[in-house]
Design an enzyme around this catalytic site. Sequence first.
Site, PDB file in Angstrom:
ATOM      1  N   GLU A 114       3.376  -2.725   0.067  1.00 20.95           N
ATOM      2  CA  GLU A 114       3.560  -4.000  -0.662  1.00 20.95           C
ATOM      3  C   GLU A 114       4.871  -3.977  -1.455  1.00 20.95           C
ATOM      4  O   GLU A 114       5.610  -4.958  -1.475  1.00 20.95           O
ATOM      5  CB  GLU A 114       2.350  -4.243  -1.557  1.00 20.95           C
ATOM      6  CG  GLU A 114       1.086  -4.569  -0.753  1.00 20.95           C
ATOM      7  CD  GLU A 114      -0.165  -4.538  -1.603  1.00 20.95           C
ATOM      8  OE1 GLU A 114      -0.844  -5.585  -1.665  1.00 20.95           O
ATOM      9  OE2 GLU A 114      -0.438  -3.488  -2.217  1.00 20.95           O
ATOM     10  N   GLU A 150      -6.425  -0.235   2.654  1.00 21.26           N
ATOM     11  CA  GLU A 150      -7.338  -0.533   1.538  1.00 21.26           C
ATOM     12  C   GLU A 150      -8.781  -0.754   1.990  1.00 21.26           C
ATOM     13  O   GLU A 150      -9.714  -0.360   1.291  1.00 21.26           O
ATOM     14  CB  GLU A 150      -6.843  -1.772   0.777  1.00 21.26           C
ATOM     15  CG  GLU A 150      -5.617  -1.550  -0.108  1.00 21.26           C
ATOM     16  CD  GLU A 150      -4.305  -1.753   0.627  1.00 21.26           C
ATOM     17  OE1 GLU A 150      -3.259  -1.859  -0.043  1.00 21.26           O
ATOM     18  OE2 GLU A 150      -4.299  -1.780   1.867  1.00 21.26           O
TER      19      GLU A 150
END
Length: 708
Positions: free
Chosen positions: A110, A130
Amino acid sequence: MSNLVQLTKMDGIAVVTIDNPPVNALSAAVSAGIAAAVAQIEKDDTIKVVVFIGAGRTFIAGADIKEFGELTSGKIICRESLKPLLVRIEDLRARVVMAIHGTAFGGGLELAMAGHYRIALPSAQVGQPEVKLGIIPGAAGTQRLPRLAGVAKAVEMCAEGAPVKAEDALKAGILDRLVEGDLLAGAVAFAKEVVAKPAPKTRERSEKLGTPEENAAIFAAAHETARKKQRGLLAPLAAIDAIEAATRLSFEQGCQKEEELFTKCLFSDQSKALIHAFFGEREVAKIPDVPKETPTLGVDSVGIVGAGTMGGGIAMVFANAGIPVLLKETDQAALDRGLANIQKNYANSVKRGRFTQQFVDERLKLIRPTLEYGEFAGVSMVVEAVFESMALKKEVFNQLDRICKQGAILATNTSSLNIDEIASATSRPQSVIGTHFFSPANVMRLLEIVRGAATGKEVMATCMQLSKKLGKVGVLVGNCMGFVGNRMFGPYRREAQFLVEEGASVEAVDNALYAFGMAMGPLATGDLAGLDVGWRIRKEFRHLEKPGVRQAFIEDRLCELGRFGQKTGAGWYKYDENRKTSPDQQVAALIRQWTSEVGIPQRQISAEEIVERCIYTLVNEGARLLEEGIALRAVDIDIIYLNGYGFPAYRGGPMWYADTVGLKKVCERIREYQQRLGSWWEPAPLLQRLAEQGKTFAEFSGRQGAAA
Ligand code: T1G
Ligand code: NAD
């Protein structure tokens, strides 16, 4: 500037180095360090380009997972969102180049996507794993990734969580270039190239966000796949919904939707269980009395005795790790059968795209069949996988003792027999150990490593280290009948049979555990492994059964009829030639006949009772194993059940699950079953103590710690 994040400048190029070993996790302190660096850069007009790079072996492997626990336990009340900082980086005047090596995972990717350009070494990997922690990307990954790589790729990466090789990330548009050699030098050279080029902001891109029609098909298929492949998991569906929001809403609104879904996942029991499993896999590698620096023995060749169901799979595991294998059988026919099975399994792996034909050809060359022990003299390790008979195994170990070189590890794949008794057939019990693989050995990740009373520390350390090289999760356990996994699995399957004897149908029992999340019901699992394996063991230990204690009898009756399960086309279920299963009315009739013959009253049994009785049986036996020190920690039992017995990862394992329910309630239910059903339900002393003290299995630090 904090020592976690350094900012250096050289001829107009700023370098921000993240240095938080071992994996540069994006902890709150690291984020603060990056924010401080960005503040400096924002103020310094002389900086034209910024390179972000990780120190040590990797770029950023994600947010600091350890900090999540503090958040969900309320120790820290709010989490500093990374999102605003990433927008500041994206809005920097200077061109921002992200230089990636090792892994850019989760928050690491990210951060990278907030840069204007991304370069990487060819060996690097990127990913949004995740969902494996029961959460979704929480720093705008579900909003920036579809803008960079397209909707389908973003859904695949965020819903499945698998890493993407640098080469594929380049093709997907996530990376702009691969550089060989010194990454920093490559980054500086690249930085000089882009200093005058535009600064594309990922959040402002939309060319890859597709049309509602195209995307509708992608999302529908992704939901379907997630429901099938990740049955019971919430996070994959949430990740798909967050990306769906990216295709409909503005970046800012999409980020809000992501935040909502992220927070819901983070505070879910599923996420706590999966984070327990993540750290559990690392904790089981730590053996209190076998310190990390214990010397290990090289394993550069292995001999395998027996090329049956397990021997063949174990040969593939070693060959896949590049270790030459000598594979011995009793006669040519058995050897040919074993090799044919190996070739068939490899062919299936190529068909499924798991391996290339070239990889398989190289591996097959590493497996050398033999009928003689002669060449075993040179191997550094032997794994015995002959029939489950003590007499036969002792005979084999006696021969190995005479042939193998001193220092060679002599391992047995027994699923239940006493390691010390097997070792007594040799003059070197310090070299004997149990390496209990699970069927199919080339697929199942678990390796239960069984220490004997005399097993040497370097032998244990070597096998623990080897398990990682073999792509397995190694868990060290003590020596008792069935060790940890099977010693718990026996009573679990016995309870399932009791439920059938009392009136539950075969399907009802299996469906209840399947709905609970088990990969397969206890009875169908018996059919898969072969009912005769357990039957042979029960007959071997009949003399140990306590008089007057209820014993399950239906499976023995099925075996007496030759119904061994899939391998005979019939067991609890019947199977067609493709092993497709279907309920068997004949079995249902036999059960009614046998139970009425012994006068067992029949009754309706709820799915809730079925699950409680089977799972609490696991927990109760697990507590005994902990108290005896056969299992080092509760997490060891959990990791064994997640990787060897198809226990749902999102429930964390039997011991974690019990802690989630609360040991007080679990103990009360077990006492009720003891009252209603019989003495085998006596609660384990450790469980009673922890329940009375309001403690958890997670707090019990094992017999050596003897806290409770
Ligand atoms: N946080 C905290 N500790 C971590 C960690 C992390 N992200 N990753 C690894 N460790 C610890 C690990 O416990 C071990 O500790 C040591 O580092 C070495 O790890 C905002 C919310 C990177 C492929 O899920 O997959 O970002 O046992 O033994 O085999 O959207 O670690 O030595 O004490 O595994 O070489 C997403 C998790 C987080 C990646 C390296 N990231 N890590 O494997 O070493 S969520 C992940 C891994 C997130 C954002 C969201 C692997 C690895 P110890 P190791 P390895
Ligand atoms: P199997 O019957 O499929 O294979 C055993 C093989 O050993 C046969 O091919 C036989 O010919 C060979 N053999 C017997 N004596 C031999 C000797 N003296 N020298 C060389 N080969 C010999 O059995 P399996 O299911 O592979 O089980 C092997 C071992 O692994 C057993 O101890 C079993 O308990 C254990 N195990 C089995 C499973 C499972 O699910 N099947 C799982 C874990 C462990």
